[in-house]
Design an enzyme around this catalytic site. Structure first.
Site, short mmCIF file in Angstrom:
data_model
loop_
_atom_site.label_atom_id
_atom_site.label_comp_id
_atom_site.label_asym_id
_atom_site.label_seq_id
_atom_site.Cartn_x
_atom_site.Cartn_y
_atom_site.Cartn_z
N ARG A 77 0.85 -1.19 0.00
CA ARG A 77 0.00 0.00 0.00
C ARG A 77 0.89 1.24 0.00
O ARG A 77 1.65 1.46 0.92
CB ARG A 77 -0.92 0.01 1.23
CG ARG A 77 -1.79 1.24 1.27
CD ARG A 77 -2.58 1.40 2.54
NE ARG A 77 -3.27 2.69 2.50
CZ ARG A 77 -3.34 3.50 3.56
NH1 ARG A 77 -2.80 3.17 4.70
NH2 ARG A 77 -3.96 4.67 3.44
N GLU A 166 -7.41 8.57 6.19
CA GLU A 166 -7.67 9.17 7.50
C GLU A 166 -8.29 10.57 7.42
O GLU A 166 -7.68 11.58 7.82
CB GLU A 166 -6.39 9.17 8.34
CG GLU A 166 -5.86 7.77 8.54
CD GLU A 166 -4.68 7.69 9.49
OE1 GLU A 166 -4.20 8.72 9.97
OE2 GLU A 166 -4.20 6.56 9.74
O1 LIG Z 1 1.20 7.76 13.00
C1 LIG Z 1 1.54 6.64 12.26
C2 LIG Z 1 0.76 6.68 10.93
N1 LIG Z 1 -0.66 6.86 11.20
N2 LIG Z 1 -1.48 6.90 10.07
C3 LIG Z 1 -1.05 7.79 8.99
C4 LIG Z 1 0.44 7.65 8.70
O2 LIG Z 1 0.83 8.59 7.72
C5 LIG Z 1 1.24 7.80 10.00
O3 LIG Z 1 2.63 7.73 9.76
#
Ligand SMILES: OC[C@H]1NNC[C@@H](O)[C@@H]1O
Length: 447
Positions: A77, A166
């Site tokens: 991914r 997210e």
């Molecule tokens: O904080 C760790 C991860 N969390 N989700 C989005 C990613 O870009 C981050 O590095």
């Protein structure tokens, strides 16, 4: 020794994102993103770190893919850098940018690794931000045009697509809390942005269907679990709010066509009314083929009128913490996965991110990150338990292959199963790499 066997077709993978690993920010025709601006603004990123070089994966992607091949993953991914394709956000296409992703995707396919493409992992072209960014509905149309170009360009090569990574981070963390780019602190702005992100997602899914692109499309919300400190209604409702703005706020519109009323009311009471135009929810509720779930931590929560806008606070129950200060609680992973399955049904789920910040360094040519192995073991066991409880999980993708640029924490926080020396860019396989390699090879977990 007991074993948990995963389904025959269960997928195993690793995840990264463009701005966190590529570097080469002024090479290959790439334009500036909001993270170039943010990371070069003094005080925004720890130690003044930026993504100018990162892991230099723009040049070293073949070395990274060789590591994936050795690891034995089925899926990689990654994200496409929007400003590497449209340096101005719209208009002129940067052919060098397309060529880079073709080289990388072709190398993945040659090695039998399935590319899973995230279209937006936070690096909005700065030119669009200068016109209002995600607060401007024109950015929704720009995202659809960018998505269409990538769909057509990689149709047949890429068959797993994620629109937005997210959306809670892109809206609330970046425009209300202000910790991420562009760093606003305005709840009404963040609520409006969250709606535009969902609208962009829905319109991109509709375009994907109209173009009849082969493959499956979803999106990747980050989720958490908040366990009430007591059964007092105030604590229970506070925890629902703490999950509501991250989980229900982004999943309800896609699966029901409506926002969760308890959060709409709460935001309105905080001078952040939701503004929806006719037809918006029809776009947003386009059916998706799967959802990506990003999970790291859960908390115990209780009501506190001084607990910020949501009036909720985390209670330290003595759980172990990671090196970024997050609580370790695999039970919460199981709880949120079963909560999602109970509420949204049989929708296929990929765990598109799960991992841990452990900052152990290289000693005698390796990194003894036993704490990462313990975390991964507990959380993969929670995935197995969720499968047994009927949650339709199709794969597990760990964050991350490489230590990389951890946003406002810069390079101080390491999530990789491969260590990166940011001076020499040398990659060193950690003990967790070899542990994960064995799990993938057997597709079972020793417990
Ligand atoms: O904080 C760790 C991860 N969390 N989700 C989005 C990613 O870009 C981050 O590095």
């Amino acid at each position: 020794m007991a074993y948990i066997q995963f389904p025959e077709d269960f997928k195993w993978g690793v995840a990264t994102a463009a701005y966190q690993i590529e570097g080469a920010v002024r090479q290959g025709g790439r334009g500036p993103s909001i993270w170039d601006t943010f990371s070069h603004t003094p005080g925004k990123v720890l130690n003044g770190d930026n993504g100018d070089v990162a892991c230099d994966s723009y040049h070293r992607y073949e070395e990274d893919i060789a590591l994936m091949k050795e690891l034995g993953v089925n899926v990689y991914r990654f994200s496409v850098s929007w400003p590497r394709i449209f340096p101005e956000g719209t208009g002129k296409v940067n052919k060098e940018g397309l060529a880079f992703y073709h080289r990388m995707v072709d190398k993945l396919l040659e090695n039998g690794i399935e590319p899973m493409c995230t279209l937006y992992h936070w690096d909005l072209p700065q030119v669009l931000q200068d016109k209002g960014g995600w607060d401007n509905r024109e950015t929704v149309e720009a995202f659809v045009a960018y998505s269409e170009l990538i769909f057509k360009e990689f149709s047949g090569k890429i068959k797993s697509w994620l629109t937005i990574n997210e959306p809670w981070c892109v809206s609330f963390l970046s425009n209300f809390i202000g910790a991420h780019a562009p760093g606003n602190q305005d709840l009404a702005l963040a609520v409006n942005i969250s709606h535009h992100l969902l609208l962009a997602h829905g319109k991109a899914v509709a375009r994907f269907r109209d173009l009849d692109i082969p493959g499956k499309i979803g999106f990747a919300p980050n989720v958490t679990w908040l366990e009430p400190y007591s059964r007092d209604q105030e604590d229970v409702e506070a925890c629902r709010r703490g999950m509501g703005w991250m989980v229900d706020w982004f999943l309800d519109p896609i699966f029901t066509g409506t926002y969760p009323a308890f959060m709409v009311d709460w935001f309105a009471a905080n001078q952040a009314p939701l503004q929806i135009k006719d037809g918006d929810m029809e776009w947003i509720k386009q059916p998706v083929d799967f959802i990506g779930i990003n999970y790291y931590e859960s908390n115990v929560g209780r009501h506190n009128p001084q607990g910020g806008m949501l009036e909720v606070e985390s209670v330290d129950m003595g759980y172990k913490k990671t090196d970024i200060g997050w609580f370790i609680n695999a039970e919460g992973f199981y709880n949120v996965l079963t909560f999602i399955a109970d509420k949204y049904g049989e929708i296929p789920i990929y765990i598109t991110e799960n991992g841990i910040c452990i900052n152990d360094g290289v000693e005698d040519g390796t990194v003894n990150d036993q704490r990462r192995i313990d975390y991964l073991k507990g959380h993969i066991a929670a995935v197995a338990r969720s499968l047994k409880s009927g949650v339709n999980i199709k794969g597990y993708i760990t964050w991350s292959l490489l230590d990389n640029f951890e946003w406002a924490e810069g390079y101080s926080k390491r999530f990789g199963i491969v260590h990166v020396n940011y001076r020499t860019l040398e990659r060193t396989k950690k003990e967790s790499f070899f542990w994960y390699q064995k799990v993938i090879g057997n597709s079972w977990l020793e417990v």
